[in-house]
Design a protein around this motif. Sequence first.
Motif, short mmCIF file in Angstrom:
data_model
loop_
_atom_site.label_atom_id
_atom_site.label_comp_id
_atom_site.label_asym_id
_atom_site.label_seq_id
_atom_site.Cartn_x
_atom_site.Cartn_y
_atom_site.Cartn_z
N PRO A 72 8.19 -3.37 3.45
CA PRO A 72 7.52 -2.13 3.89
C PRO A 72 8.49 -1.24 4.66
O PRO A 72 9.27 -1.70 5.50
CB PRO A 72 6.40 -2.64 4.81
CG PRO A 72 6.13 -4.05 4.34
CD PRO A 72 7.46 -4.58 3.91
N GLY A 73 8.46 0.05 4.35
CA GLY A 73 9.31 1.01 5.04
C GLY A 73 10.74 1.05 4.56
O GLY A 73 11.58 1.72 5.18
N ALA A 74 11.06 0.38 3.45
CA ALA A 74 12.46 0.26 3.02
C ALA A 74 12.74 0.96 1.70
O ALA A 74 13.67 0.60 1.00
CB ALA A 74 12.84 -1.21 2.91
N SER A 75 11.96 1.98 1.35
CA SER A 75 12.23 2.65 0.07
C SER A 75 13.51 3.47 0.11
O SER A 75 14.19 3.60 -0.90
CB SER A 75 11.06 3.55 -0.32
OG SER A 75 11.05 4.74 0.45
N ASP A 87 0.85 -1.19 0.00
CA ASP A 87 0.00 0.00 0.00
C ASP A 87 0.89 1.24 0.00
O ASP A 87 1.52 1.58 1.01
CB ASP A 87 -0.89 -0.03 1.24
CG ASP A 87 -1.90 1.10 1.28
OD1 ASP A 87 -1.68 2.12 0.59
OD2 ASP A 87 -2.90 0.97 2.00
N ILE A 88 0.95 1.94 -1.13
CA ILE A 88 1.82 3.11 -1.23
C ILE A 88 1.33 4.22 -0.30
O ILE A 88 2.14 4.92 0.32
CB ILE A 88 1.90 3.60 -2.69
CG1 ILE A 88 2.68 2.58 -3.53
CG2 ILE A 88 2.56 4.98 -2.77
CD1 ILE A 88 2.83 2.96 -4.98
N ASP A 89 0.04 4.37 -0.17
CA ASP A 89 -0.48 5.38 0.74
C ASP A 89 -0.06 5.09 2.18
O ASP A 89 0.28 6.00 2.94
CB ASP A 89 -2.00 5.47 0.64
CG ASP A 89 -2.46 6.04 -0.69
OD1 ASP A 89 -1.76 6.92 -1.22
OD2 ASP A 89 -3.50 5.59 -1.21
N ALA A 90 -0.05 3.82 2.54
CA ALA A 90 0.41 3.45 3.89
C ALA A 90 1.89 3.77 4.05
O ALA A 90 2.33 4.20 5.13
CB ALA A 90 0.14 1.97 4.14
N GLU A 91 2.67 3.54 2.98
CA GLU A 91 4.09 3.89 3.03
C GLU A 91 4.27 5.39 3.24
O GLU A 91 5.12 5.82 4.02
CB GLU A 91 4.77 3.46 1.72
CG GLU A 91 4.95 1.97 1.57
CD GLU A 91 5.99 1.42 2.53
OE1 GLU A 91 7.20 1.57 2.27
OE2 GLU A 91 5.60 0.85 3.57
N ASP A 143 6.14 7.84 -7.06
CA ASP A 143 7.14 7.06 -7.79
C ASP A 143 8.37 6.78 -6.92
O ASP A 143 9.05 5.77 -7.11
CB ASP A 143 7.58 7.81 -9.05
CG ASP A 143 6.45 8.00 -10.04
OD1 ASP A 143 5.47 7.23 -9.97
OD2 ASP A 143 6.55 8.93 -10.88
N LEU A 144 8.67 7.68 -5.99
CA LEU A 144 9.82 7.48 -5.11
C LEU A 144 9.64 6.27 -4.22
O LEU A 144 10.60 5.63 -3.80
CB LEU A 144 10.06 8.72 -4.25
CG LEU A 144 10.35 10.04 -4.98
CD1 LEU A 144 10.57 11.16 -3.98
CD2 LEU A 144 11.54 9.90 -5.92
N VAL A 145 8.39 5.96 -3.90
CA VAL A 145 8.07 4.81 -3.08
C VAL A 145 7.87 3.56 -3.93
O VAL A 145 8.22 2.44 -3.53
CB VAL A 145 6.80 5.08 -2.24
CG1 VAL A 145 6.39 3.86 -1.43
CG2 VAL A 145 7.02 6.28 -1.33
N LEU A 146 7.34 3.74 -5.12
CA LEU A 146 7.02 2.62 -6.00
C LEU A 146 8.26 1.89 -6.49
O LEU A 146 8.36 0.66 -6.40
CB LEU A 146 6.20 3.11 -7.20
CG LEU A 146 5.88 2.08 -8.28
CD1 LEU A 146 4.86 1.08 -7.76
CD2 LEU A 146 5.35 2.79 -9.53
N ALA A 147 9.21 2.61 -7.04
CA ALA A 147 10.38 1.99 -7.69
C ALA A 147 11.40 1.61 -6.63
O ALA A 147 11.92 2.46 -5.91
CB ALA A 147 10.99 2.96 -8.70
#
Length: 784
Positions: free
Chosen positions: A399-402, A110-114, A165-169
């Motif tokens: 999760p949390g590791a972007s 969940d990107i919003d959760a990130e 995108d910073l969280v997605l990739a």
Amino acid sequence: MLDRRSFLLGSVATLALAPAVRAQAAVARSATVRGPGAPIEIVDDVFGVPHIRARTIADAFFGQGYVVARDRLFQIDLSHRRELGRLAEAFGAGFARHDATARLFHYRGDIDAELRRVPDEMLDCARAYVAGINARIDEVAADRSLLPLEYAILGIAPLRWDVRDLVLARGASIDNADDEVRRAQLAALGLLDLDAIIAPLRPSWTMKVPEGLDVAAVSEADLGMLQLGGLPFSAETPVADPAAGPAERANAGSNAWTVAPSRTVTGRPILANDPHLGIGGFGPRHVVHLSAPGLDVIGGGSPGLPGIMQGHTDRFAFGRTNFHIDQLDLFVLELHPEDPERYRHDGGWKRFDRVEVAIPVKGGAARNVTLRYAEQGPVVSHDPARRRATAVAAIAMQPGASGAFAMIAINLAKDWKSLRKAFRFHPSPTNFHYADVDGNTGWQVIGFMPVRKRGEGLLPVPGDGRYDWTGMRDFASLPSEYNPAKGWFASANQNNLPADWPRDRIPAFSFRDPYRYERIVDVLSRQDRHTLADSVALHHDTLSTPARELLALLPDGPSAAARPAADMLRGWDARIDANSGAAALYQILWRDLGSRMLAAIVPERAKALVTDIAPSVLLGLLVRPDGRLGADPQAARDAMLDAALVSAWASARSLLGPDPARWRWSTLHQVRIQHPLSRIPAIAAAFPAIEGAGSGGDSYTVMARWLGSGPGWRVGGGASYLQVIDVGAWDNSLMLNLPGQSNDPRSRHYGDQYASWVAGEMRPMLFSRAAVDANAAGRTTLRP
């Protein structure tokens, strides 16, 4: 004594420079942009460093996004396309497999959760940075004369950015998966111990084949989509990323040292750092200064990532080197005999999560791709014919590791205590160096470490659930030091785990040979009062411990053919200096000896797997030859040395000419910076290579300048960005950023730091408002 010629460019140099600059009026311009809450002033100094003055912290990060897009737009755009899996839509079908791999490693949670994990102030900064990039994209779209030259040549337009995108990739990386496969293949031959020739385990460890792993079935095919290679910008000219090849991965590291006030001439701390990355393409750092009420930070940032990675605030200096945490494991999955979309796990059969994606392709139909995910993570190979698949577990996918917000958190910190809160956002393995205006110094290992049910990540493991990850540990479970009694500390990718570190919490076994660290220790431990000039000299120190150890082994009575080489080396000081003929001869000899030793000790059936030899292993066998060299190891060693001396002399004559007095290491060790797409003729014509000089140093000198992949001698990587920080007297600080701040050949900063970098002449790192204004070359006002 440290051997350097001219490097003293401190505050005196800044003052000497200022009058000449003040005689010129700074060029002023204004632009109206969408995004900031108030006007932003950008003052570009004579070295091309933009100093951003904003009224809010978020607007300062907007300014950073704007200037990195101004100076490096195509660089960040190409990287962004690659990470988003959007190359084929711009360049054609040949890029579809790269896009598929990139999309396989997109975050599936969940990107919003990130985003909700990130404090509002940090998220505002990231959004502003992205908005700054987009503002520059809008500007060049409105005035195409501002577009970087690549866009017209390639017929494309830059992508707009989104903070999501910073969280997605999360970045597809082979990491150490190929090492795991190699070890399994050696184990299948009954020769697992030979892996220590390539990469001795540090700390020492006895490898065992994981229970249930069929090593005979492991092959490079198990790496699947991780085996990508270069970007194929034409069928004939694939373009490799100079920072992603085997030489880069083998050598990537850095040096950093921090000296407490009790050990410096000024009574202020000194912090020095030089990240080692690929050299030859786009510069990996862009220097910028962000200031606003509550924020004042300058240093080298990674283009496309918000914040400063190495530099200083108005309160503390900070640097970083690679620590080692094994953050990726390869899992072998057994497929169901009747349904290849199921795999064995936890005593039953589980179905892959499948994602169908359509990859847009320029000039053709979209490419439909099926992406699969197992319990452990992305499936990189799926082979129903063999009832086999492989998946990877990677910290980056958790999760949390972007990591996209880590630098913002560090830049917003005020002291050691608040930094320790910021470290929670930093997943990548790092030695973090710190020194503040109150005289405190600190070192903390940061990064996320997987918790495994079983095993230590050295070989592939069965994916049936027995070896799965159960969680992660963060920096709090890793070593640190604060105000050490000895008055200094250093890191150079060596094994710096404490001697009593628990065996069940060893984060990795891939620490580097300690030659650079030992040289730094030798210098710092003998200096009662360290200076900025000492740090600059140490950055450029070329004394080679491997060379010194090899010189001690030169035969007293070489053969007649070997005598010229032995005599030349015997009179050498073991410094890999650019102007040294003996250094060039030594490099040729070193490579020759490595090849001969591998030929002597590696069985024929393993030669395709064991193609490199660690320097400590080579020197160990030369110092203490053993039965691997035959019935009379010492005689075999002596014959090998003699033959290598003969061969190296002949090779040096062939490469450098018949007159040894004219030999120079720099003749071979050339520094050439070219556009990564320079094999495209129009790109090569528009972006002239920055070249013409050679360098000293190698992989094992503090001045790290390693060789690139392949048979040549060109510089492939090293310290392209360097900093020496005078903590508290900030304007005395020094820096270099190869080849310059701008990637645009129309800019005066396209390659203006190349000559200084080659010569080791560092430049002022201007910080105070007075120093910046006195050396201003341009001013831009961004108006909302």
